[in-house]
Write a protein that holds these residues in place. Structure first.
Motif, PDB file in Angstrom:
ATOM      1  N   ALA A  52      34.524  22.739  -0.455  1.00  0.00           N
ATOM      2  CA  ALA A  52      33.673  23.902  -0.689  1.00  0.00           C
ATOM      3  C   ALA A  52      32.191  23.526  -0.632  1.00  0.00           C
ATOM      4  O   ALA A  52      31.355  24.313  -0.170  1.00  0.00           O
ATOM      5  CB  ALA A  52      33.998  24.526  -2.042  1.00  0.00           C
ATOM      6  N   ASN A 105      34.721  30.507  -0.252  1.00  0.00           N
ATOM      7  CA  ASN A 105      34.843  30.248  -1.682  1.00  0.00           C
ATOM      8  C   ASN A 105      36.268  29.847  -2.039  1.00  0.00           C
ATOM      9  O   ASN A 105      37.217  30.158  -1.321  1.00  0.00           O
ATOM     10  CB  ASN A 105      34.469  31.498  -2.484  1.00  0.00           C
ATOM     11  CG  ASN A 105      33.030  31.905  -2.271  1.00  0.00           C
ATOM     12  OD1 ASN A 105      32.148  31.065  -2.151  1.00  0.00           O
ATOM     13  ND2 ASN A 105      32.795  33.213  -2.215  1.00  0.00           N
ATOM     14  N   ILE A 106      36.417  29.187  -3.189  1.00  0.00           N
ATOM     15  CA  ILE A 106      37.736  28.820  -3.693  1.00  0.00           C
ATOM     16  C   ILE A 106      38.341  30.043  -4.381  1.00  0.00           C
ATOM     17  O   ILE A 106      37.734  30.636  -5.273  1.00  0.00           O
ATOM     18  CB  ILE A 106      37.642  27.644  -4.674  1.00  0.00           C
ATOM     19  CG1 ILE A 106      37.055  26.409  -3.973  1.00  0.00           C
ATOM     20  CG2 ILE A 106      39.016  27.317  -5.255  1.00  0.00           C
ATOM     21  CD1 ILE A 106      36.805  25.241  -4.895  1.00  0.00           C
TER      22      ILE A 106
END
Length: 205
Positions: free
Chosen positions: A84, A92-93
């Protein structure tokens, strides 16, 4: 386990051995530029050196299969965060299935956080991969694709695909022993991201 509406998207399994590449972001941009045509992209990041550390601990300590399995999955959180930061192209995670599906429907890119996804599946009494060293991020990526309702899976590796298909890949240790079974029904492709991120080839038996 699948949502009845299949997603026009791709799950990419990013091999942990690729995390050392200084130009990882550029290589991923090249790959994603090809995959963008098929919809959103969800990336599963391999454990790499972090998972290898757990393997060494397992050799020195007395862990149960379940304990070692979950330590290795938690190690993936570290590599997810690393990607990331180093490759914001991946997005995004994320872990919530509904939110991830919505983002993929809008052609977004996300990094999948595997541990909370597995925990959510357990609460829904949905199938999950076995807690074993026979299960690596390859099988977890196949599981995630089915969990999200995505039919396309791209294996981004450091080597070319073997001529013998999935059976040869399993025999040579290029995918884990559970992958072939876990990936049944998926459209699988392979790319040697280390040598040519623009050469994605269909891969099956």
């Amino acid at each position: 386990m699948n949502d009845p509406r299949p997603l026009p998207a791709t799950v990419v399994k990013l091999g942990g051995s690729l995390l050392e590449l200084k130009d990882l972001a550029a290589r991923l941009r090249g790959l994603f530029s090809l995959l963008d045509k098929t919809g959103g992209i969800a990336t599963v990041v391999g454990g790499g050196p972090a998972a290898d550390l757990v393997r060494r601990w397992d050799e020195q300590q007395t862990f149960s299969d379940r304990e070692a399995h979950w330590l290795a999955i938690r190690a993936m959180r570290l590599t997810e965060e690393l990607v990331a930061i180093r490759a914001p192209e991946c997005g995004n995670i994320e872990s919530d299935r509904g939110e991830v599906r919505e983002m993929l429907l809008y052609n977004r890119r996300v990094i999948l956080s595997i541990e909370p996804m597995l925990e959510a599946a357990a609460k829904e009494f949905l199938p999950r991969p076995a807690a074993s060293w026979d299960v690596t991020s390859d099988t977890l990526a196949a599981w995630a694709a089915k969990y999200l309702g995505v039919s396309r899976l791209v294996l981004a590796k450091s080597v070319d695909p073997p001529a013998g298909g999935l059976a040869a890949a399993t025999e040579q240790g290029l995918v884990d022993p559970m992958f072939e079974r876990s990936a049944e029904g998926l459209e699988i492709s392979w790319v040697n991201l280390r040598s040519d991120p623009n050469h994605v080839v269909p891969f099956s038996d």
